[in-house]
Design an enzyme around this catalytic site. Structure first.
Site, mmCIF file in Angstrom:
data_model
loop_
_atom_site.group_PDB
_atom_site.id
_atom_site.type_symbol
_atom_site.label_atom_id
_atom_site.label_comp_id
_atom_site.label_asym_id
_atom_site.label_seq_id
_atom_site.Cartn_x
_atom_site.Cartn_y
_atom_site.Cartn_z
ATOM 1 N N SER A 134 0.826 -1.210 0.000
ATOM 2 C CA SER A 134 0.000 0.000 0.000
ATOM 3 C C SER A 134 0.857 1.256 0.000
ATOM 4 O O SER A 134 1.964 1.264 0.556
ATOM 5 C CB SER A 134 -0.866 -0.012 1.255
ATOM 6 O OG SER A 134 -1.388 1.271 1.518
ATOM 7 N N TYR A 159 -2.020 -0.505 10.061
ATOM 8 C CA TYR A 159 -2.278 -1.038 8.721
ATOM 9 C C TYR A 159 -1.016 -0.928 7.866
ATOM 10 O O TYR A 159 -0.560 -1.901 7.249
ATOM 11 C CB TYR A 159 -3.439 -0.271 8.067
ATOM 12 C CG TYR A 159 -3.595 -0.550 6.592
ATOM 13 C CD1 TYR A 159 -4.016 -1.804 6.151
ATOM 14 C CD2 TYR A 159 -3.311 0.426 5.637
ATOM 15 C CE1 TYR A 159 -4.153 -2.080 4.796
ATOM 16 C CE2 TYR A 159 -3.439 0.168 4.289
ATOM 17 C CZ TYR A 159 -3.860 -1.085 3.867
ATOM 18 O OH TYR A 159 -3.983 -1.361 2.524
HETATM 19 N N1 LIG Z 1 -8.513 -0.203 -2.319
HETATM 20 C C1 LIG Z 1 -7.428 0.533 -2.095
HETATM 21 O O1 LIG Z 1 -7.413 1.752 -2.305
HETATM 22 C C2 LIG Z 1 -6.160 -0.112 -1.622
HETATM 23 C C3 LIG Z 1 -5.019 0.700 -1.492
HETATM 24 C C4 LIG Z 1 -3.824 0.121 -1.060
HETATM 25 C C5 LIG Z 1 -3.777 -1.232 -0.783
HETATM 26 N N2 LIG Z 1 -4.903 -1.997 -0.903
HETATM 27 C C6 LIG Z 1 -4.792 -3.429 -0.598
HETATM 28 O O2 LIG Z 1 -5.292 -4.161 -1.698
HETATM 29 C C7 LIG Z 1 -5.905 -5.365 -1.250
HETATM 30 C C8 LIG Z 1 -7.329 -5.434 -1.746
HETATM 31 O O3 LIG Z 1 -8.045 -4.311 -1.209
HETATM 32 P P1 LIG Z 1 -9.573 -4.045 -1.503
HETATM 33 O O4 LIG Z 1 -9.739 -2.587 -1.644
HETATM 34 O O5 LIG Z 1 -10.033 -4.960 -2.577
HETATM 35 O O6 LIG Z 1 -10.192 -4.485 -0.091
HETATM 36 P P2 LIG Z 1 -11.498 -5.365 0.214
HETATM 37 O O7 LIG Z 1 -11.708 -5.274 1.689
HETATM 38 O O8 LIG Z 1 -12.609 -4.960 -0.678
HETATM 39 O O9 LIG Z 1 -11.048 -6.819 -0.191
HETATM 40 C C9 LIG Z 1 -10.358 -7.698 0.664
HETATM 41 C C10 LIG Z 1 -11.122 -9.002 0.698
HETATM 42 O O10 LIG Z 1 -10.363 -9.904 1.481
HETATM 43 C C11 LIG Z 1 -11.247 -10.617 2.335
HETATM 44 N N3 LIG Z 1 -10.482 -10.980 3.520
HETATM 45 C C12 LIG Z 1 -10.040 -10.161 4.505
HETATM 46 N N4 LIG Z 1 -9.347 -10.858 5.410
HETATM 47 C C13 LIG Z 1 -9.362 -12.144 4.983
HETATM 48 C C14 LIG Z 1 -8.806 -13.344 5.499
HETATM 49 N N5 LIG Z 1 -8.119 -13.333 6.619
HETATM 50 N N6 LIG Z 1 -9.001 -14.491 4.800
HETATM 51 C C15 LIG Z 1 -9.691 -14.508 3.651
HETATM 52 N N7 LIG Z 1 -10.252 -13.390 3.114
HETATM 53 C C16 LIG Z 1 -10.073 -12.229 3.780
HETATM 54 C C17 LIG Z 1 -12.387 -9.668 2.646
HETATM 55 O O11 LIG Z 1 -13.591 -10.357 2.966
HETATM 56 C C18 LIG Z 1 -12.507 -8.874 1.352
HETATM 57 O O12 LIG Z 1 -13.499 -9.425 0.513
HETATM 58 C C19 LIG Z 1 -5.764 -5.360 0.263
HETATM 59 O O13 LIG Z 1 -4.590 -6.031 0.619
HETATM 60 C C20 LIG Z 1 -5.613 -3.893 0.590
HETATM 61 O O14 LIG Z 1 -4.938 -3.697 1.811
HETATM 62 C C21 LIG Z 1 -6.091 -1.469 -1.327
#
Ligand SMILES: NC(=O)c1ccc[n+]([C@@H]2O[C@H](COP(=O)([O-])OP(=O)(O)OC[C@H]3O[C@@H](n4cnc5c(N)ncnc54)[C@H](O)[C@@H]3O)[C@@H](O)[C@H]2O)c1
Length: 340
Positions: A134, A159
């Site tokens: 991130s 985080y």
């Molecule tokens: N969306 C953003 O702007 C952003 C920015 C930087 C990093 N990220 C990273 O990208 C990745 C995806 O983010 P996103 O926006 O799709 O988030 P999101 O919360 O929509 O998706 C994450 C999914 O993982 C599942 N999950 C969480 N913990 C789990 C576990 N222990 N076992 C199995 N499933 C689990 C959740 O149910 C969810 O559906 C994450 O690692 C997030 O930290 C996202």
């Protein structure tokens, strides 16, 4: 070695019911790939939204298993059964502010969950592990744009610390077991099927309902908002570019003597929060009632991605404008919630 016949390989995407995981899985399925999806469908936000995303992935090439990453036995059995050659690890406890409220869910999901994925990849000789880091790892860094060569030892939220920890953990596995790992530092991703806890979703909902929106740091924020399709394109292009060892490692902190690489994926065009809100207001044709508030703990004032490495290695640069991306999100939002 990458599995020669790309259509015969199995790709594991974790977090497939999540925002980014869903879009990545959908794109891979359109490309004819076999995709194994896992997610624990937790209730951090609407479980219905997660289930509706999964519905759209219904395809003979898609197998979904409801699994928790921190369940070591379940992850081990999953790899033994499906033998993925590429793993795209997008499951995590996301969200900066929630990590102040519920720190343990970040350690469980992001640290314990990630070591299970690393161990499984190691034992199954996975060709390439791509995982989500991130932009928050840059903390309060002032030098812009943020480069993967910058020091990131001062995270300001748990985080961010878990994401930085993931990068360090991945490095040890790349070094010890020659596991090719690519960490992607995403910059504020937005678009259709987006996350309800993120600004675009919250602002759109509040404005449509006639409620005020919370504007932190009195609007003096800048974010390198990145459209979801641009993130997906970057990930897809990187699948067949596993990192190669870089013998002059010390000079380039984003690379290593091991098969390890970190990339920024951002729009490379930071936008002022008030301009972002303006784009939402223009599309909705409604002016927002703004509640100007101080900066929140754990948050950072600005993000801006240097994406030179992404351009050099896969010839790609995100290019969706805020106006276009916001417009597509609002069209989706109105359609999904049946708003005229
Ligand atoms: N969306 C953003 O702007 C952003 C920015 C930087 C990093 N990220 C990273 O990208 C990745 C995806 O983010 P996103 O926006 O799709 O988030 P999101 O919360 O929509 O998706 C994450 C999914 O993982 C599942 N999950 C969480 N913990 C789990 C576990 N222990 N076992 C199995 N499933 C689990 C959740 O149910 C969810 O559906 C994450 O690692 C997030 O930290 C996202």
């Amino acid at each position: 070695m990458i599995t020669p016949n790309k259509n015969e390989r199995t790709i594991l995407v974790t977090g497939t019911a999540g925002f980014i995981g869903f879009h990545v899985a959908r794109r891979l399925l359109h490309m004819g790939q076999t995709v194994i999806g896992i997610d624990n469908l937790n209730d951090y936000y609407s479980v219905k939204l997660k289930q509706d995303r999964l519905q759209l992935l219904n395809n003979s090439q898609f197998i979904f298993e409801k699994i928790e990453r921190e369940d070591r036995e379940a992850v081990t059995a999953l790899f033994a059964k499906h033998k993925p050659s590429v793993v795209i690890d997008l499951a995590a406890q996301a969200g900066v502010r929630y990590s102040l409220e519920n720190p343990f869910s970040y350690i469980d999901s992001n640290i314990v969950g990630f070591i299970n994925i690393l161990e499984a990849c190691r034992h199954h000789h996975v060709d390439h592990l791509i995982y989500a880091s991130s932009s928050s790892v840059y903390g309060m860094n002032k030098k812009m744009p943020f480069s993967v060569e910058d020091n990131v030892d001062h995270p300001v939220s748990l985080y961010a610390a878990t994401k930085k920890a993931n990068e360090l953990m991945a490095h040890t596995y790349s070094h010890l077991y020659q596991l090719p790992t690519t960490g992607l530092r995403f910059f504020t991703v937005y678009g259709p099927w987006g996350r309800p806890d993120m600004a675009l979703f919250r602002f759109t909902k509040a404005i449509l309902e006639g409620n005020p929106i919370d504007v932190y740091n009195h609007g003096n924020m800048k974010r390198d908002f990145t459209y979801i399709d641009d993130i997906v394109e970057g990930i897809i292009r990187l699948i067949d570019h596993p990192p190669v060892p870089n013998p002059i490692m010390g000079l380039h902190p984003g690379t290593s003597h091991a098969p390890y690489k970190i990339y920024n994926i951002g729009n490379n065009k930071p936008v002022k929060l008030l301009d972002f809100i303006n784009a939402i207001e223009d599309k909705l044709g409604i002016r927002a009632k703004k509640k100007l508030l101080p900066m929140q703990d754990g948050d950072v004032p600005a993000t801006y991605a240097n994406i030179d490495d992404l351009i050099r290695d896969v010839g790609y640069k995100p290019d969706t404008s805020i106006e276009e991306g916001v417009s597509k999100f609002i069209d989706w939002y109105k359609d999904y919630y049946g708003i005229k």
